[in-house]
Design a protein around this motif. Structure first.
Motif, mmCIF file in Angstrom:
data_model
loop_
_atom_site.group_PDB
_atom_site.id
_atom_site.type_symbol
_atom_site.label_atom_id
_atom_site.label_comp_id
_atom_site.label_asym_id
_atom_site.label_seq_id
_atom_site.Cartn_x
_atom_site.Cartn_y
_atom_site.Cartn_z
ATOM 1 N N ARG A 48 -4.352 18.035 -7.675
ATOM 2 C CA ARG A 48 -3.056 18.803 -6.986
ATOM 3 C C ARG A 48 -2.356 17.932 -6.131
ATOM 4 N N ILE A 49 -1.149 17.381 -6.406
ATOM 5 C CA ILE A 49 -0.144 16.610 -5.568
ATOM 6 C C ILE A 49 1.066 17.481 -4.995
ATOM 7 N N ASN A 50 0.833 17.538 -3.624
ATOM 8 C CA ASN A 50 1.603 18.391 -2.929
ATOM 9 C C ASN A 50 1.419 19.778 -3.308
ATOM 10 N N ARG A 51 0.257 20.136 -3.568
ATOM 11 C CA ARG A 51 -0.344 21.384 -3.994
ATOM 12 C C ARG A 51 0.201 21.872 -5.460
ATOM 13 N N ARG A 52 0.815 20.833 -6.260
ATOM 14 C CA ARG A 52 0.973 21.249 -7.799
ATOM 15 C C ARG A 52 0.155 20.438 -8.621
ATOM 16 N N LEU A 53 -0.298 21.240 -9.613
ATOM 17 C CA LEU A 53 -1.137 20.377 -10.635
ATOM 18 C C LEU A 53 -0.562 19.370 -11.234
ATOM 19 N N SER A 54 -0.950 18.071 -11.157
ATOM 20 C CA SER A 54 -0.208 17.036 -11.902
ATOM 21 C C SER A 54 -1.322 16.152 -12.709
ATOM 22 N N PRO A 55 -0.616 15.390 -13.491
ATOM 23 C CA PRO A 55 -1.532 14.661 -14.425
ATOM 24 C C PRO A 55 -2.485 13.631 -13.586
ATOM 25 N N LEU A 56 -3.389 13.122 -14.016
ATOM 26 C CA LEU A 56 -4.290 12.272 -13.508
ATOM 27 C C LEU A 56 -3.671 10.866 -13.210
ATOM 28 N N SER A 57 -2.832 10.574 -14.352
ATOM 29 C CA SER A 57 -2.296 9.235 -14.464
ATOM 30 C C SER A 57 -1.007 9.294 -13.376
ATOM 31 N N ALA A 58 -0.656 10.474 -12.801
ATOM 32 C CA ALA A 58 0.669 10.156 -11.967
ATOM 33 C C ALA A 58 0.727 9.307 -10.864
ATOM 34 N N HIS A 59 1.759 8.547 -10.562
ATOM 35 C CA HIS A 59 1.488 7.358 -9.695
ATOM 36 C C HIS A 59 1.927 8.289 -8.165
ATOM 37 N N LEU A 60 0.943 7.843 -7.228
ATOM 38 C CA LEU A 60 1.229 8.296 -5.873
ATOM 39 C C LEU A 60 2.137 7.555 -5.208
ATOM 40 N N GLU A 61 2.693 8.550 -4.091
ATOM 41 C CA GLU A 61 3.766 8.060 -3.232
ATOM 42 C C GLU A 61 3.222 8.155 -1.801
ATOM 43 N N SER A 62 3.717 7.457 -0.911
ATOM 44 C CA SER A 62 3.537 7.508 0.501
ATOM 45 C C SER A 62 3.856 9.067 1.006
ATOM 46 N N GLY A 63 3.008 9.556 1.658
ATOM 47 C CA GLY A 63 3.293 10.941 2.477
ATOM 48 C C GLY A 63 3.082 12.156 1.668
ATOM 49 N N GLN A 64 2.472 11.846 0.339
ATOM 50 C CA GLN A 64 2.002 12.856 -0.481
ATOM 51 C C GLN A 64 0.668 13.289 -0.161
ATOM 52 N N SER A 65 0.309 14.635 -0.264
ATOM 53 C CA SER A 65 -1.291 15.154 -0.051
ATOM 54 C C SER A 65 -1.682 15.247 -1.325
ATOM 55 N N GLU A 80 0.998 -1.201 0.010
ATOM 56 C CA GLU A 80 -0.062 0.153 -0.076
ATOM 57 C C GLU A 80 0.845 1.332 -0.085
ATOM 58 N N VAL A 81 0.165 2.388 -0.342
ATOM 59 C CA VAL A 81 1.015 3.889 -0.241
ATOM 60 C C VAL A 81 -0.109 4.432 0.630
ATOM 61 N N TYR A 82 0.413 5.215 1.526
ATOM 62 C CA TYR A 82 -0.495 6.202 2.455
ATOM 63 C C TYR A 82 -0.195 7.553 1.881
ATOM 64 N N VAL A 83 -1.581 8.186 1.646
ATOM 65 C CA VAL A 83 -1.310 9.474 1.221
ATOM 66 C C VAL A 83 -2.419 10.201 1.959
ATOM 67 N N PHE A 90 -7.530 7.666 -6.172
ATOM 68 C CA PHE A 90 -7.760 8.463 -4.937
ATOM 69 C C PHE A 90 -9.248 8.954 -4.901
ATOM 70 N N ALA A 91 -9.485 9.540 -6.216
ATOM 71 C CA ALA A 91 -10.863 10.283 -6.351
ATOM 72 C C ALA A 91 -11.884 9.146 -6.006
ATOM 73 N N TYR A 92 -11.842 8.051 -6.636
ATOM 74 C CA TYR A 92 -12.900 7.056 -6.681
ATOM 75 C C TYR A 92 -12.825 6.586 -4.952
ATOM 76 N N ALA A 93 -11.782 6.474 -4.501
ATOM 77 C CA ALA A 93 -11.631 6.004 -3.049
ATOM 78 C C ALA A 93 -12.476 7.042 -2.136
ATOM 79 N N VAL A 94 -12.356 8.256 -2.586
ATOM 80 C CA VAL A 94 -13.197 9.390 -1.713
ATOM 81 C C VAL A 94 -14.673 9.299 -1.621
ATOM 82 N N HIS A 95 -15.067 9.097 -3.070
ATOM 83 C CA HIS A 95 -16.362 8.786 -3.437
ATOM 84 C C HIS A 95 -16.476 8.524 -4.760
ATOM 85 N N THR A 96 -17.523 7.730 -5.403
ATOM 86 C CA THR A 96 -17.657 7.463 -6.835
ATOM 87 C C THR A 96 -18.085 8.698 -7.595
ATOM 88 N N ASP A 97 -18.760 9.381 -6.896
ATOM 89 C CA ASP A 97 -19.131 10.781 -7.807
ATOM 90 C C ASP A 97 -18.221 11.582 -7.866
#
Length: 712
Positions: A430-447, A392-395, A414-421
């Motif tokens: 925004r990953i760590n407050r920077r605009l990122s592609p939706l396909s970017a892989h997440l890493e532990s500790g990121q917001s 797992e990664v923890y964000v 992440f979006a679907y984990a929050v809610h399907t809608d």
């Protein structure tokens, strides 16, 4: 061989006498029901349910689970029904048994489909009672222990299913004792020769390692004692399947993998775990980046421990896990730790065990959602396999909440984990407050923050990079519904237009007439009929005439299709059932006509297009159309530009088009002669006014001699 009395002796340690009596009664019922039946090994069949109940008793499971274990094959393999079990032992036990039982009444041509259907049935039962999967895991464990009597091909099939589904489920629920044994037995069944060779290799080096293990263990224990901390050090045995997977994944030899020494330190309190960590980091150098705190952030299955890697004496690599006794019990037995099957309120009061149950219920709830969205059982089981990721990664959410996702998860997951809608309407992240592609892989500790838009919808391309089963099933479910909803909506519009000629609307038609028409045309539902009209598989005017004909209109009174002169409006958001012809590239503002194409819905042409000249006046195949006032989107158009050769002309042309807010999709060139070049530009514009603006800009270039729209 264990007997019922041996089991009863174990149960006296934690069950009440009346509960033990019920387990005993279930055993005698199973013995009578299975009378005369034998296993492949030649043993009496009842030895199997007794062994399954013994596995559950070792986990301190409740009496109802043990009764279900005794009876789990009764519905499947004997004439006894679920109702008969319910009368004898109650509805709860009968439901548990039914949840574990296979679908024996249905014949499946494909073995994979049968397995998928059986698993789907069990998943639905798990949603009502999580104990179903615990009984099934114990059943599978005993079956794996007795695989020897089966044919090699059947052994491999069962072993593969165990490694693909059941051992990951045991891991997901935190039941480490069952998981490791299922993996070892699955490995032996799947690759018997590799298993034996690896087993012999481990046995051969075990003697050489004993002295080193003893020395490190003594050094760690002395370090803890000197600091006056409470803790016991144990050596950790490496499992054969994990060794094999490491060798394959990391491309390492056996000796390289076996060079790492593993230890577990079990203590009394969480505070002591961190004190011990500090002590052993003073004893041996920690490896940077190899420390993991699963106490502060537990794994999805409730597992808690501190993990650290050290460089010991003479450069020996050491891996250490530090945990409390309660965490140790949790790691081995997961949700079955000190089982007390109570209400949610009572469970939440039990701390770690209650939290584990809550996680398990959350996971099963997710399974239920996937099952409802999946098109069939094979698709469902594919989603389940995806969901059983070990890492797992923890964000962090924008509010600071921690969210667990599988390794390789993206912002869409992440979006679907929050809610399907939220997933269905996400447009950016925004990953760590920077605009990122939706396909970017997440890493532990990121917001991670998801940006949504009300008009957004899932994209088919997302399926190529999402990592979670929930995201994949939700995207597929939405796209399937969209594919169905769009032709149904278009079909209703076309039918209403055809009914205009009769001064009627579809909603005015009595239900009885619609039912009669469905029967005549052999459709099951109204949606099926409208879908066929929308896809162009049935003519709207023919359906309208049949509906009105049932009201008793005579043929002489029937109007012709052309009498309905109102035009269908194009908004640009119709979706997959409305497409734009590649021959004439119509754009908003052009006079247009819709060609009803079988299987594709409506293809929109310019009304002067040569390709529909022959059918332009056929009202059954062409529909008058117009652009709605609020039409939006980019529409493809092709311009042909004739110009004199000039260096940098294409760059200047592209710059002008971009300045005019048009999107260039494709540019091709062809030489007319030594002086002139013909440039074909395929681009997206919003309407004819926008196109005229682009053409005016292009005409400002001095070497352009002619410009026109291209049509085939």
């Amino acid at each position: 061989m264990s007997t019922i009395e041996d089991l009863v002796d174990r149960l006296r340690g934690y069950l009440k006498p009346e509960e033990i009596q019920q387990v005993r009664r279930a055993y005698y019922f199973a013995e009578q029901a299975h009378d005369g039946q034998r296993r492949r090994s030649g043993e009496h069949y009842v030895t199997h349910p007794l062994a399954v109940a013994t596995i559950l008793a070792n986990m301190h499971m409740d009496h109802q689970s043990l009764m279900a274990a005794m009876l789990h094959d009764v519905i499947e393999d004997t004439p006894v029904t679920k109702d008969a079990l319910a009368k004898q032992f109650g509805d709860t036990v009968a439901d548990l048994v039914d949840g574990v039982s296979k679908l024996t009444q249905i014949h499946f041509e494909d073995k994979a489909l049968a397995q998928a259907e059986n698993f789907q049935k069990m998943a639905l039962a798990m949603a009502k009672d999580i104990r179903v999967i615990l009984v099934k895991l114990a059943d599978r464990l005993h079956n794996m222990r007795t695989l020897g009597a089966l044919r090699p091909d059947k052994k491999r099939r069962i072993a593969r299913e165990t490694l693909d589904i059941y051992s990951p489920i045991a891991a997901r629920l935190g039941i480490n004792t069952i998981r490791t044994e299922l993996e070892e037995l699955g490995f032996a069944g799947m690759h018997p020769m590799r298993y034996e060779r690896l087993k012999r290799a481990v046995q051969s080096v075990r003697g050489n390692r004993k002295q080193v293990i003893r020395e490190i263990q003594n050094a760690l224990q002395t370090c803890i004692d000197d600091e006056e901390l409470s803790g016991k050090v144990f050596g950790r045995e490496k499992h054969l399947l994990s060794l094999y997977r490491k060798m394959r994944a990391r491309r390492k030899s056996f000796s390289e993998v076996m060079d790492v020494y593993g230890f577990r330190i079990v203590t009394d309190k969480v505070d002591t775990c961190y004190r011990i960590l500090g002590a052993i980091h003073n004893l041996y150098k920690p490896v940077p980046g190899r420390f993991k705190d699963y106490i502060a952030i537990p794994k999805a299955n409730g597992y808690q421990s501190l993990h650290t890697s050290l460089i010991g004496m003479n450069g020996i690599p050491i891996e250490v896990q530090i945990r409390t006794r309660e965490m140790e019990s949790m790691a081995n037995n997961g949700i079955a730790a000190h089982w007390l099957y109570k209400s949610e309120q009572e469970e939440s009061a039990k701390g770690m065990t209650g939290a584990s149950h809550a996680r398990a219920r959350q996971w099963v709830k997710g399974l239920l959602e996937m099952q409802q969205r999946a098109g069939n059982s094979l698709e469902f089981i594919e989603h389940v396999k995806m969901d059983l990721f070990p890492d797992e990664v923890y964000v962090f959410t924008p509010k600071g909440d921690i969210m667990e996702l599988p390794s390789g998860a993206t912002a869409v997951d992440f979006a679907y984990a929050v809610h399907t809608d939220v997933g269905n309407s996400c447009v950016a992240a925004r990953i760590n407050r920077r605009l990122s592609p939706l396909s970017a892989h997440l890493e532990s500790g990121q917001s991670v923050e998801v940006i949504t838009a009300p008009s957004a919808r899932p994209n088919l391309a997302w399926l190529s990079f999402v990592a979670t089963a929930k995201a994949r099933s939700a995207i597929r479910h939405y796209l399937k519904n969209q594919q169905r909803a769009e032709p149904v909506s278009l079909g209703k519009r076309l039918l209403n237009k055809a009914l205009d000629a009769f001064d009627k609307q579809y909603d005015d038609i009595p239900k009885a007439q619609i039912e009669a028409l469905l029967k005549e045309f052999q459709y099951e539902t109204e949606q099926d009929l409208l879908d066929a009209i929308g896809l162009g598989n049935r003519m709207a005017f023919g359906v309208a005439r049949a509906l009105i004909g049932q009201e008793g209109n005579s043929a002489e009174q029937e109007p012709t299709p052309s009498q309905g002169n109102n035009k269908l409006a194009i908004s640009g958001t119709e979706g997959m059932v409305t497409s734009y012809a590649r021959c004439c590239h119509p754009i908003p503002g052009d006079p247009v006509v819709g060609h009803i194409s079988s299987g594709r819905g409506i293809v929109i042409h310019m009304d002067t297009c040569r390709n529909i000249a022959d059918i332009r006046d056929d009202s059954n195949r062409c529909v008058p159309m117009d652009w709605s006032e609020g039409v939006t989107g980019d529409f493809t158009v092709v311009l042909r530009v004739e110009a004199e050769h000039q260096k940098g002309f294409i760059a200047s042309l592209a710059a002008l088009i971009t300045e005019a807010d048009a999107n260039i999709e494709k540019i091709t060139t062809e030489e007319r002669d030594a002086r002139l070049t013909m440039v074909n530009i395929e681009m997206g514009v919003s309407n004819r006014v926008h196109l005229a603006k682009v053409m005016r800009r292009i005409r400002t270039l001095t070497n352009v001699s002619r410009i026109s729209r291209a049509r085939r």
